[in-house]
Design an enzyme around this catalytic site. Structure first.
Site, PDB file in Angstrom:
ATOM      1  CG  HIS A   1      32.176  12.159-120.090  1.00  0.00           C
ATOM      2  ND1 HIS A   1      31.940  11.656-121.350  1.00  0.00           N
ATOM      3  CD2 HIS A   1      30.993  12.138-119.442  1.00  0.00           C
ATOM      4  CE1 HIS A   1      30.661  11.322-121.439  1.00  0.00           C
ATOM      5  NE2 HIS A   1      30.068  11.607-120.306  1.00  0.00           N
TER       6      HIS A   1
ATOM      7  CG  ASP B   1      28.190   1.612-122.552  1.00  0.00           C
ATOM      8  OD1 ASP B   1      27.313   1.736-121.681  1.00  0.00           O
ATOM      9  OD2 ASP B   1      28.462   2.511-123.371  1.00  0.00           O
TER      10      ASP B   1
ATOM     11  NE  ARG C   1      21.290   2.562-118.922  1.00  0.00           N
ATOM     12  CZ  ARG C   1      22.294   3.455-118.955  1.00  0.00           C
ATOM     13  NH1 ARG C   1      23.421   3.164-119.589  1.00  0.00           N
ATOM     14  NH2 ARG C   1      22.171   4.615-118.372  1.00  0.00           N
TER      15      ARG C   1
ATOM     16  CB  SER D   1      27.092   3.698-119.382  1.00  0.00           C
ATOM     17  OG  SER D   1      27.094   4.211-120.682  1.00  0.00           O
TER      18      SER D   1
ATOM     19  CE  LYS E   1      30.333   5.043-123.021  1.00  0.00           C
ATOM     20  NZ  LYS E   1      29.009   5.498-123.416  1.00  0.00           N
TER      21      LYS E   1
END
Ligand code: URA
Length: 430
Positions: A87, A166, A173, A188, A192
């Site tokens: 990620h 989320d 947000r 967050s 996932k």
């Protein structure tokens, strides 16, 4: 009379006054927010209290687990291969997933890349791949499993069932100035990734002008928080802190980033893209139990390219099809000779976005051929009249606003005034 276990106003007051929320309070709050009992106004007050006062490690873990519990979880048990994912916190010209996924998968590990679409100045991996004719991001869980088993890699849209809390909280947000809170970002992203069921995970946490966190100390704190969350949840997790002060590679956009990624898979491409791809591949393969994998060899031999072509075909794409080309271009030339002293990632990202490469709202389309091709990188010598970069767009009216974004984003001067950046991969955490 309410049968609810807690009162959200009490919880907001606790966090406002720098107190700690219990596991039961956090579990209830996320569940009550997901089912609509806790309202957006109350959750935004809580998000702001968390942004201002922080959370301790146990609270962040509870928040992450509660968001995972709000939806489905996936499992790749039964695949017979180790799964490893990457990620990136996002940057300008960051197309690394494209060469990285097939490179790592070519070693027989499974790489499930559940990716997103871009919002704002950072591009989305799915937007880039959708410039390949026929390629589709939406595939079923069964297709994903089969592709991981047969080809080894997949890049696809994350289903809405993973961590729905989320999804709701992130949208809130975004509109309440509470994106930049480390406990909220970490929970967050990691909710996932953990829900996705990968066994190992490598995080590319960026710092510098084009990154979410400009400051390396904050990036380090974010990286450490996410590494702890992953390892606490049984996912082997490590992070590289990487410099995002200047754009990565020469292409910023969608189709042009695919083109550049294919160049890397063919053994060419810009040095920084190759360096980061190899560093992340080594880290992923180490986490997957192959610390001695010859990643350079897999690029040079064309093995990673073979996997790329198989992955693109498996998702309906034609790896040999021509990529879209913009109707209009506008090239900017050097007005003096010297060295390109600076090239700031953020303005180049904003300019590409204004050209049509990105979207302002989640429902907007992107123009796949829009973007910027750099002809020179910071630190290189230029002569007056030489092309510096080319803007591409379908509508010429977009050039003016893109050029406004680039005002002050680059400079030419004497070589003595050039400041080199530190290493691209600044630190490893894990
Ligand atoms: N990406 C996410 O998925 N969540 C954040 O909070 C920030 C970036």
């Amino acid at each position: 009379m309410t049968t609810e276990a807690h009162d959200i106003v009490d919880l907001i007051r606790t966090k406002r006054d720098k107190g700690l929320l219990t596991t039961s309070q956090i579990d209830w709050m996320i569940d009550a927010y997901t089912r609509g009992y806790v309202e957006d106004s109350q959750m935004s007050a809580m998000a702001m209290a968390i942004l201002l006062n922080g959370m301790e490690r146990r609270e962040i873990r509870d928040l992450t687990l509660a968001m995972i519990a709000s939806g489905e979880t996936m499992s790749f048990d039964g695949l017979g291969k180790t799964t490893v994912d990457k990620h990136s916190t996002g940057g300008v010209g960051d197309k690394i997933t494209l060469p990285l996924m097939p490179l790592v998968a070519s070693f027989g590990v499974a790489v499930p890349q559940l990716s997103g679409r871009g919002l704002g100045h950072t591009g989305g991996t799915l937007d880039k791949l959708e410039s390949i004719p026929g390629w589709r991001a939406e595939i079923t869980n069964e297709e994903m499993f089969a592709q991981l088993r047969d080809v080894g890699g997949v890049i696809c849209a994350a289903g809405g069932g993973l961590a729905p809390a989320d999804k709701k909280l992130y949208a809130l947000r975004d509109t309440t100035g509470t994106v930049e809170a480390i406990p909220l970002i970490a929970s967050s992203i990691m909710s996932k990734k953990i829900a996705e069921g990968t066994q190992a995970l490598v995080l590319d946490v960026k710092f510098g002008s084009g990154a979410f966190m400009q400051d390396i100390a904050l990036s380090r704190e974010l990286a450490q928080t996410m590494v702890d969350l992953g390892n606490d949840a049984g996912v082997r997790t490590s992070a590289l802190l990487t410099d995002m002060h200047r754009p990565l590679g020469l292409a910023i956009g969608n189709a042009n980033e695919v083109r550049e990624s294919v160049e890397v898979l063919a053994g060419g491409g810009p040095a920084d893209i190759i360096e980061l791809t190899l560093a992340l591949a080594r880290e992923m393969l180490t986490q997957a139990g192959h610390p001695d994998a010859d990643v350079e060899g897999a690029l040079a031999s064309g093995r990673a390219m073979d996997t790329w072509r198989a992955v693109i075909r498996a998702q309906g794409g034609d790896p040999d099809a021509a990529l879209p080309v913009a109707r209009e271009t506008h090239t900017v030339y050097a007005d003096a000779s010297g060295v390109l002293l600076e090239q700031l990632a953020l303005p180049f990202g904003i300019a590409a976005w204004r050209l049509g490469a990105g979207r302002a709202r989640a429902s907007d389309p992107v123009q796949h051929a829009a973007g910027i091709d750099l002809h020179v990188k910071a630190g290189e010598a230029v002569t007056a009249g030489q092309p510096l970069f080319t803007l591409s767009a379908d509508e010429p009216a977009r050039f003016e606003r893109a050029l406004e974004a680039l005002d002050g984003a680059y400079a030419i001067g004497p070589a003595a005034e050039y400041t080199a950046r530190g290493p691209l991969v600044a630190e490893r955490i894990g």
